[in-house]
Design a protein around this motif. Structure first.
Motif, PDB file in Angstrom:
ATOM      1  N   ASP A 110       0.818  -1.213   0.000  1.00 19.92           N
ATOM      2  CA  ASP A 110       0.000   0.000   0.000  1.00 19.92           C
ATOM      3  C   ASP A 110       0.847   1.257   0.000  1.00 19.92           C
ATOM      4  OD1 ASP A 110      -2.873  -1.080   0.383  1.00 19.92           O
ATOM      5  OD2 ASP A 110      -1.702  -2.142   1.903  1.00 19.92           O
ATOM      6  N   LEU A 111       1.878   1.263   0.808  1.00 20.35           N
ATOM      7  CA  LEU A 111       2.723   2.451   0.896  1.00 20.35           C
ATOM      8  C   LEU A 111       4.154   2.043   1.197  1.00 20.35           C
ATOM      9  CD1 LEU A 111       2.294   4.369   4.262  1.00 20.35           C
ATOM     10  CD2 LEU A 111       1.367   2.106   3.914  1.00 20.35           C
ATOM     11  N   GLY A 112       5.050   2.989   1.012  1.00 16.92           N
ATOM     12  CA  GLY A 112       6.456   2.723   1.252  1.00 16.92           C
ATOM     13  C   GLY A 112       7.152   3.947   1.796  1.00 16.92           C
ATOM     14  N   LEU A 113       8.390   3.741   2.190  1.00 17.38           N
ATOM     15  CA  LEU A 113       9.258   4.821   2.646  1.00 17.38           C
ATOM     16  C   LEU A 113      10.525   4.722   1.805  1.00 17.38           C
ATOM     17  CD1 LEU A 113       9.188   6.953   5.014  1.00 17.38           C
ATOM     18  CD2 LEU A 113      10.739   5.416   6.229  1.00 17.38           C
ATOM     19  N   MET A 114      10.927   5.839   1.183  1.00 18.85           N
ATOM     20  CA  MET A 114      12.125   5.807   0.357  1.00 18.85           C
ATOM     21  C   MET A 114      12.937   7.075   0.569  1.00 18.85           C
ATOM     22  SD  MET A 114      10.935   6.521  -3.607  1.00 18.85           S
ATOM     23  CE  MET A 114      10.097   4.960  -3.674  1.00 18.85           C
ATOM     24  N   HIS A 115      14.184   7.046   0.093  1.00 18.25           N
ATOM     25  CA  HIS A 115      15.043   8.216   0.182  1.00 18.25           C
ATOM     26  C   HIS A 115      14.580   9.280  -0.807  1.00 18.25           C
ATOM     27  CE1 HIS A 115      17.757   4.832   1.471  1.00 18.25           C
ATOM     28  NE2 HIS A 115      17.862   5.649   2.497  1.00 18.25           N
ATOM     29  N   ASN A 116      14.750  10.532  -0.425  1.00 22.69           N
ATOM     30  CA  ASN A 116      14.310  11.627  -1.289  1.00 22.69           C
ATOM     31  C   ASN A 116      14.975  11.591  -2.658  1.00 22.69           C
ATOM     32  OD1 ASN A 116      16.666  12.431   0.462  1.00 22.69           O
ATOM     33  ND2 ASN A 116      16.679  14.193  -0.909  1.00 22.69           N
ATOM     34  N   PHE A 117      16.238  11.120  -2.720  1.00 21.58           N
ATOM     35  CA  PHE A 117      16.929  11.142  -4.004  1.00 21.58           C
ATOM     36  C   PHE A 117      16.519   9.987  -4.912  1.00 21.58           C
ATOM     37  CE2 PHE A 117      19.786   9.882  -0.493  1.00 21.58           C
ATOM     38  CZ  PHE A 117      19.956   8.530  -0.757  1.00 21.58           C
ATOM     39  N   GLN A 118      15.569   9.165  -4.471  1.00 20.12           N
ATOM     40  CA  GLN A 118      15.021   8.112  -5.316  1.00 20.12           C
ATOM     41  C   GLN A 118      13.603   8.435  -5.795  1.00 20.12           C
ATOM     42  OE1 GLN A 118      16.512   5.472  -6.455  1.00 20.12           O
ATOM     43  NE2 GLN A 118      18.241   5.023  -5.119  1.00 20.12           N
ATOM     44  N   VAL A 119      13.033   9.525  -5.301  1.00 19.80           N
ATOM     45  CA  VAL A 119      11.633   9.834  -5.609  1.00 19.80           C
ATOM     46  C   VAL A 119      11.443  10.148  -7.085  1.00 19.80           C
ATOM     47  CG1 VAL A 119       9.757  11.476  -5.191  1.00 19.80           C
ATOM     48  CG2 VAL A 119      11.056  10.566  -3.261  1.00 19.80           C
ATOM     49  N   ALA A 120      12.284  11.020  -7.654  1.00 18.05           N
ATOM     50  CA  ALA A 120      12.119  11.395  -9.062  1.00 18.05           C
ATOM     51  C   ALA A 120      12.255  10.180  -9.972  1.00 18.05           C
ATOM     52  CB  ALA A 120      13.136  12.465  -9.441  1.00 18.05           C
ATOM     53  N   THR A 121      13.192   9.304  -9.663  1.00 18.24           N
ATOM     54  CA  THR A 121      13.380   8.104 -10.482  1.00 18.24           C
ATOM     55  C   THR A 121      12.116   7.262 -10.505  1.00 18.24           C
ATOM     56  OG1 THR A 121      15.736   8.067  -9.941  1.00 18.24           O
ATOM     57  CG2 THR A 121      14.768   6.020 -10.766  1.00 18.24           C
ATOM     58  N   ASN A 122      11.527   7.039  -9.355  1.00 20.54           N
ATOM     59  CA  ASN A 122      10.359   6.172  -9.292  1.00 20.54           C
ATOM     60  C   ASN A 122       9.084   6.875  -9.735  1.00 20.54           C
ATOM     61  OD1 ASN A 122      11.289   3.483  -8.155  1.00 20.54           O
ATOM     62  ND2 ASN A 122      12.278   4.932  -6.776  1.00 20.54           N
ATOM     63  N   ALA A 123       9.063   8.212  -9.660  1.00 20.56           N
ATOM     64  CA  ALA A 123       7.953   8.950 -10.274  1.00 20.56           C
ATOM     65  C   ALA A 123       8.010   8.806 -11.784  1.00 20.56           C
ATOM     66  CB  ALA A 123       8.025  10.420  -9.867  1.00 20.56           C
ATOM     67  N   ALA A 124       9.218   8.912 -12.360  1.00 19.76           N
ATOM     68  CA  ALA A 124       9.371   8.744 -13.806  1.00 19.76           C
ATOM     69  C   ALA A 124       9.004   7.343 -14.247  1.00 19.76           C
ATOM     70  CB  ALA A 124      10.807   9.078 -14.216  1.00 19.76           C
ATOM     71  N   ARG A 125       9.285   6.357 -13.415  1.00 27.34           N
ATOM     72  CA  ARG A 125       8.907   4.977 -13.728  1.00 27.34           C
ATOM     73  C   ARG A 125       7.405   4.749 -13.623  1.00 27.34           C
ATOM     74  NH1 ARG A 125      13.173   1.764  -9.819  1.00 27.34           N
ATOM     75  NH2 ARG A 125      15.038   1.911 -11.128  1.00 27.34           N
ATOM     76  N   GLN A 126       6.711   5.685 -12.954  1.00 26.42           N
ATOM     77  CA  GLN A 126       5.269   5.575 -12.727  1.00 26.42           C
ATOM     78  C   GLN A 126       4.912   4.400 -11.821  1.00 26.42           C
ATOM     79  OE1 GLN A 126       2.690   7.607 -13.759  1.00 26.42           O
ATOM     80  NE2 GLN A 126       4.127   9.061 -14.639  1.00 26.42           N
ATOM     81  N   VAL A 127       5.808   4.053 -10.888  1.00 25.26           N
ATOM     82  CA  VAL A 127       5.489   2.992  -9.934  1.00 25.26           C
ATOM     83  C   VAL A 127       5.001   3.555  -8.601  1.00 25.26           C
ATOM     84  CG1 VAL A 127       6.987   1.271 -10.978  1.00 25.26           C
ATOM     85  CG2 VAL A 127       7.930   2.833  -9.263  1.00 25.26           C
ATOM     86  N   ILE A 128       5.038   4.870  -8.464  1.00 27.88           N
ATOM     87  CA  ILE A 128       4.391   5.554  -7.359  1.00 27.88           C
ATOM     88  C   ILE A 128       3.413   6.563  -7.964  1.00 27.88           C
ATOM     89  CG2 ILE A 128       6.265   5.207  -5.713  1.00 27.88           C
ATOM     90  CD1 ILE A 128       7.263   8.016  -6.297  1.00 27.88           C
ATOM     91  N   VAL A 129       2.558   7.135  -7.136  1.00 27.12           N
ATOM     92  CA  VAL A 129       1.512   8.017  -7.669  1.00 27.12           C
ATOM     93  C   VAL A 129       1.611   9.392  -7.029  1.00 27.12           C
ATOM     94  CG1 VAL A 129      -0.033   6.092  -8.137  1.00 27.12           C
ATOM     95  CG2 VAL A 129      -0.171   7.265  -5.931  1.00 27.12           C
ATOM     96  N   PRO A 130       1.116  10.433  -7.724  1.00 21.33           N
ATOM     97  CA  PRO A 130       1.114  11.781  -7.146  1.00 21.33           C
ATOM     98  C   PRO A 130       0.264  11.841  -5.883  1.00 21.33           C
ATOM     99  CG  PRO A 130       0.738  11.869  -9.517  1.00 21.33           C
ATOM    100  CD  PRO A 130       0.617  10.422  -9.110  1.00 21.33           C
TER     101      PRO A 130
END
Length: 448
Positions: A110-130
């Motif tokens: 349902d949810l996760g915790l990640m490092h801030n410097f990985q957010v843009a990468t996974n947003a671009a992958r579309q595996v997380i949501v706005p």
């Protein structure tokens, strides 16, 4: 609405591992696109009031911070008996491989915790949501955060993550070693001149005061980042397509680090763990590092007399590398309103109660929490917080962590081990990094 079926951790991780994400985007390796058509349901309203529900929460908290988070989850469930949050702690390197595979396979947590410097990468992958609707529902406002922290979850005009904490590199110092050398243990150095003067005094007392982890690229690299920013330089251009760390500011930063070894203030060929052991055994005066690991680690050592302060200002500017743990919502094939309501309830509770997370070492991201009396009682964390106004984050560029860890940091290690001059090492790394950044712009554009 019926809840989405949940499966066991073993089955979920086995399925994620079988997908075997390869390369930096991962999704192409699976041969299956991510379905981005599912939309978040309405998240307005109060706390979840439905039937009992269990959320899956993935993160990389496998160290001393893991038990702290589990304690908070137990407190949350005591306050909200209908919601159970199952936490799966996976080593960070595995986490960043497994959770995108789980999204693609339809087995996402349902949810996760990640490092801030990985957010843009996974947003671009579309595996997380706005998360803009969630931020509004939680009534989170920009005034509650430092601008750099508030902006760290924004990518291409949308919010993709919610900051939990910040963990700036800080100056950990051994008070007994300083006092034995005739230095004031209550006045750690705050400038480059004071720092080098203290190191010279320590050397005259047969103490190498700053063990620079030349064979530990991660440890020494973040020190370089802080020094680069202090010297007025930047790591990358605004578009994230060109590396800039080979500039004069970068060369000065790396030459300063090299100078510690040349002057005998640091041994050669040591790792970060070597420096930590020496610090704990009163053989070393200073460590540059993040509070998340060091505060709890050092606190466990009986009779160790230590404290922590913001990094000294070596260059013209004050700056320190910082990271941040950020909450993200994994993309689902279909979003269950009950599950999203429970997630919002959990995020509201933990952001309001992030003072409990501070005991793990990091500084809470929400500034009002830093004003609470309970935070002042956390002496080490309070001292770290004295420098948060000067923290810097990596830019919000997809693939940026890969560039740092596979190109820049090894180049810094090469220079400190005498295998290349600072200028040559950074020039080579700048060329390699710029090529990879250019490829990333195309690669992640295709993913989007």
């Amino acid at each position: 609405m019926a809840a989405t079926p949940r499966i066991s951790r073993r089955t979920l991780l086995r399925g994620a591992g079988a997908l075997g994400l390869a390369g930096t985007t991962g999704l192409a390796a699976c041969g299956r696109p991510v379905d981005t058509s599912a939309q978040l349901p309405d998240v307005s309203g109060g706390d979840y009031d439905g039937p009992p529900i269990t959320l899956q929460f993935w993160n990389g908290l496998t160290g001393g911070d893991g038990p702290v988070m589990r304690k908070l989850l137990a407190e949350f469930t005591a306050a909200h008996p209908a919601i159970t949050v199952e936490m799966y702690a996976i080593p960070w390197s595995n986490f960043y491989q497994k959770f995108p595979a789980a999204v693609v396979s339809g087995l996402a947590p349902d949810l996760g915790l990640m490092h801030n410097f990985q957010v843009a990468t996974n947003a671009a992958r579309q595996v997380i949501v706005p998360l803009d609707p969630l931020a509004e529902a939680l009534e989170l406002t920009e005034s509650d955060y430092l601008p750099v922290v508030w902006g760290s979850g924004l990518f291409q005009g949308e919010r993709w993550s919610l900051p939990l904490d910040m963990w700036p590199d800080s100056l950990f110092y051994n008070r007994r070693v300083l006092a034995d050398a005739g230095l004031d243990p209550d006045a750690p150095p705050t400038t480059g001149e004071e720092y080098l003067s203290a190191l010279e005094t320590l050397r005259s007392n047969d103490i190498q005061g700053h063990w620079l982890p030349a064979i530990d690229p991660q440890g020494v690299g973040r020190g370089f980042d802080s020094l680069l920013w202090q010297m007025g330089g930047e790591l990358y251009d605004a578009e994230g397509g060109q590396a800039l760390f080979g500039s004069e500011a970068g060369i000065r930063a790396l030459e300063w680090q090299q100078g510690l070894i040349d002057a005998g203030y640091s041994p050669t060929d040591v790792s970060g763990s070597d420096g930590n052991v020496a610090f704990k055994n009163d053989q070393n005066a200073f460590i540059w590092g993040g509070p998340g690991a060091l505060i709890n680690d050092l606190a466990k050592v009986e009779d160790l007399d230590w404290d922590v302060a913001p990094l000294p200002r070596i260059g013209p500017n004050r700056a320190a590398f910082s990271g941040s743990h950020q909450f993200v919502l994994m993309r689902q094939r279909e979003f269950d309103p009950d599950r999203i309501s429970a997630v919002v309830t959990f995020l509201r509770w933990i952001t309001d109660n992030s003072i409990g997370w501070a005991s793990a070492g990091p500084v809470p991201a929400r500034l009002p929490v830093l004003q609470q009396p309970e935070f002042a009682e956390l002496e080490a964390q309070s001292h770290v917080a004295e420098g948060v106004e000067h923290i810097r984050f990596y830019p919000l560029v997809p693939g940026i962590a890969e560039v740092q860890t596979t190109i820049l940091y090894p180049a810094i290690g090469d220079a400190l081990l005498g295998q290349a001059s600072p200028a040559d090492a950074l020039a080579r790394a700048t060329e390699q990094a710029s090529f990879l950044l250019s490829e990333n712009l195309t690669k992640y554009r295709e993913v989007r």
